[in-house]
Scaffold this motif. Structure first.
Motif, PDB file in Angstrom:
ATOM      1  N   GLN A 105      35.594  40.782  47.207  1.00  0.00           N
ATOM      2  CA  GLN A 105      35.705  42.097  46.576  1.00  0.00           C
ATOM      3  C   GLN A 105      34.849  42.095  45.314  1.00  0.00           C
ATOM      4  OE1 GLN A 105      39.875  43.315  46.131  1.00  0.00           O
ATOM      5  NE2 GLN A 105      40.406  41.638  47.502  1.00  0.00           N
ATOM      6  N   TRP A 106      34.470  43.258  44.856  1.00  0.00           N
ATOM      7  CA  TRP A 106      33.678  43.383  43.644  1.00  0.00           C
ATOM      8  C   TRP A 106      34.597  43.611  42.455  1.00  0.00           C
ATOM      9  CZ3 TRP A 106      29.186  42.235  41.704  1.00  0.00           C
ATOM     10  CH2 TRP A 106      28.766  42.848  40.532  1.00  0.00           C
ATOM     11  N   SER A 107      34.370  42.865  41.369  1.00  0.00           N
ATOM     12  CA  SER A 107      35.102  43.057  40.123  1.00  0.00           C
ATOM     13  C   SER A 107      34.152  43.681  39.108  1.00  0.00           C
ATOM     14  CB  SER A 107      35.633  41.727  39.582  1.00  0.00           C
ATOM     15  OG  SER A 107      36.126  41.900  38.266  1.00  0.00           O
ATOM     16  N   ALA A 108      34.349  44.952  38.808  1.00  0.00           N
ATOM     17  CA  ALA A 108      33.485  45.637  37.844  1.00  0.00           C
ATOM     18  C   ALA A 108      33.645  45.029  36.449  1.00  0.00           C
ATOM     19  CB  ALA A 108      33.808  47.126  37.814  1.00  0.00           C
ATOM     20  N   THR A 109      34.853  44.583  36.105  1.00  0.00           N
ATOM     21  CA  THR A 109      35.073  44.006  34.777  1.00  0.00           C
ATOM     22  C   THR A 109      34.366  42.670  34.607  1.00  0.00           C
ATOM     23  OG1 THR A 109      37.159  43.037  35.494  1.00  0.00           O
ATOM     24  CG2 THR A 109      37.283  45.162  34.399  1.00  0.00           C
ATOM     25  N   LYS A 110      34.308  41.864  35.667  1.00  0.00           N
ATOM     26  CA  LYS A 110      33.620  40.564  35.611  1.00  0.00           C
ATOM     27  C   LYS A 110      32.146  40.685  35.982  1.00  0.00           C
ATOM     28  CE  LYS A 110      36.711  36.978  35.311  1.00  0.00           C
ATOM     29  NZ  LYS A 110      36.548  35.775  34.550  1.00  0.00           N
ATOM     30  N   GLY A 111      31.783  41.742  36.711  1.00  0.00           N
ATOM     31  CA  GLY A 111      30.413  41.880  37.184  1.00  0.00           C
ATOM     32  C   GLY A 111      30.071  40.853  38.247  1.00  0.00           C
ATOM     33  N   GLN A 112      31.078  40.428  39.009  1.00  0.00           N
ATOM     34  CA  GLN A 112      30.892  39.429  40.061  1.00  0.00           C
ATOM     35  C   GLN A 112      31.799  39.757  41.238  1.00  0.00           C
ATOM     36  OE1 GLN A 112      31.826  35.686  38.014  1.00  0.00           O
ATOM     37  NE2 GLN A 112      29.643  35.217  38.024  1.00  0.00           N
ATOM     38  N   TYR A 113      31.482  39.133  42.368  1.00  0.00           N
ATOM     39  CA  TYR A 113      32.369  39.189  43.518  1.00  0.00           C
ATOM     40  C   TYR A 113      33.472  38.159  43.312  1.00  0.00           C
ATOM     41  CZ  TYR A 113      28.740  41.871  45.836  1.00  0.00           C
ATOM     42  OH  TYR A 113      27.829  42.833  46.162  1.00  0.00           O
ATOM     43  N   TYR A 114      34.625  38.397  43.942  1.00  0.00           N
ATOM     44  CA  TYR A 114      35.701  37.415  43.871  1.00  0.00           C
ATOM     45  C   TYR A 114      36.493  37.446  45.170  1.00  0.00           C
ATOM     46  CZ  TYR A 114      39.206  41.058  43.159  1.00  0.00           C
ATOM     47  OH  TYR A 114      40.034  42.133  43.323  1.00  0.00           O
ATOM     48  N   CYS A 115      37.240  36.391  45.357  1.00  0.00           N
ATOM     49  CA  CYS A 115      38.110  36.268  46.511  1.00  0.00           C
ATOM     50  C   CYS A 115      39.228  35.304  46.138  1.00  0.00           C
ATOM     51  CB  CYS A 115      37.301  35.713  47.691  1.00  0.00           C
ATOM     52  SG  CYS A 115      38.156  35.783  49.274  1.00  0.00           S
ATOM     53  N   TYR A 116      40.433  35.543  46.650  1.00  0.00           N
ATOM     54  CA  TYR A 116      41.528  34.615  46.390  1.00  0.00           C
ATOM     55  C   TYR A 116      42.286  34.360  47.690  1.00  0.00           C
ATOM     56  CZ  TYR A 116      44.502  38.790  46.198  1.00  0.00           C
ATOM     57  OH  TYR A 116      45.152  39.953  46.496  1.00  0.00           O
ATOM     58  N   THR A 117      42.939  33.215  47.737  1.00  0.00           N
ATOM     59  CA  THR A 117      43.663  32.800  48.936  1.00  0.00           C
ATOM     60  C   THR A 117      45.120  33.211  48.867  1.00  0.00           C
ATOM     61  OG1 THR A 117      44.426  30.673  48.050  1.00  0.00           O
ATOM     62  CG2 THR A 117      42.221  30.722  49.051  1.00  0.00           C
ATOM     63  N   ALA A 118      45.808  33.006  49.967  1.00  0.00           N
ATOM     64  CA  ALA A 118      47.266  33.071  49.974  1.00  0.00           C
ATOM     65  C   ALA A 118      47.794  31.858  49.206  1.00  0.00           C
ATOM     66  CB  ALA A 118      47.785  33.064  51.412  1.00  0.00           C
ATOM     67  N   MET A 119      49.074  31.859  48.912  1.00  0.00           N
ATOM     68  CA  MET A 119      49.683  30.784  48.130  1.00  0.00           C
ATOM     69  C   MET A 119      50.181  29.651  49.014  1.00  0.00           C
ATOM     70  SD  MET A 119      51.958  32.919  45.393  1.00  0.00           S
ATOM     71  CE  MET A 119      52.935  33.712  46.660  1.00  0.00           C
ATOM     72  N   LEU A 120      50.303  28.490  48.369  1.00  0.00           N
ATOM     73  CA  LEU A 120      50.955  27.336  48.973  1.00  0.00           C
ATOM     74  C   LEU A 120      52.037  26.843  48.024  1.00  0.00           C
ATOM     75  CD1 LEU A 120      47.936  25.213  50.286  1.00  0.00           C
ATOM     76  CD2 LEU A 120      49.457  26.694  51.611  1.00  0.00           C
ATOM     77  N   ASN A 121      53.146  26.400  48.575  1.00  0.00           N
ATOM     78  CA  ASN A 121      54.217  25.771  47.818  1.00  0.00           C
ATOM     79  C   ASN A 121      53.636  24.564  47.090  1.00  0.00           C
ATOM     80  OD1 ASN A 121      56.454  24.283  47.006  1.00  0.00           O
ATOM     81  ND2 ASN A 121      57.207  23.929  49.067  1.00  0.00           N
TER      82      ASN A 121
END
Length: 149
Positions: A105-121
């Motif tokens: 996804q694009w982050s306008a505040t960071k001026g970069q693309y980002y992606c995050y994973t699901a969580m792990l215990n």
């Protein structure tokens, strides 16, 4: 004496209730495996436990982060990059459980693309994040691993 005993019982009950609410992460952490950190609310108190720069010819083109929620006792990976091609699994060392990011996804505040994973215990486990990022407008890319947490 009876009043003192009743007061001690009341204090113990309040302390037990507070302890159950604030320290319940260990028992509930496995229930968060594969859950979304934002949708679950676990991102509310999260911090970056480990991070590593992604470089192309000594220029930073991104960052890989291992995020940790103390309330939920969970970890996930998040990567930022100049280019839209991202890859960032979070891996649990003891059993090799791995979660991957789905969509950049694009982050306008960071001026970069980002992606995050699901969580792990992460209750009683060590985990790390691995990241891959591309440089915008060129073929440069880097892959790196954060330290364990």
């Amino acid at each position: 004496m009876l009043l003192k005993r009743a007061a001690m019982t009341a204090i113990t009950a309040v302390f037990t209730a507070v302890l159950a609410v604030t320290c319940g992460g260990t028992a509930n952490a496995s229930g968060y495996d594969w859950a979304d950190p934002i949708g679950s609310g676990c991102s509310n108190d999260a911090y970056t436990a480990r991070s590593s720069a992604l470089l192309d010819n000594d220029e930073q083109i991104g960052t890989i982060e291992l995020r940790y929620s103390p309330t939920c006792r969970t970890v996930w990976a998040r990567v930022y990059s100049q280019g839209p091609e991202l890859w960032d699994p979070v891996k649990r060392k003891q059993d090799s459980a791995t979660a991957f990011c789905e969509n950049a996804q694009w982050s306008a505040t960071k001026g970069q693309y980002y992606c995050y994973t699901a969580m792990l215990n992460d209750a009683g486990y060590l985990s790390y994040a691995e990241g891959y990022a591309t440089a915008s407008g060129r073929y440069g890319w880097d892959q790196t691993i954060t330290g364990s947490y």
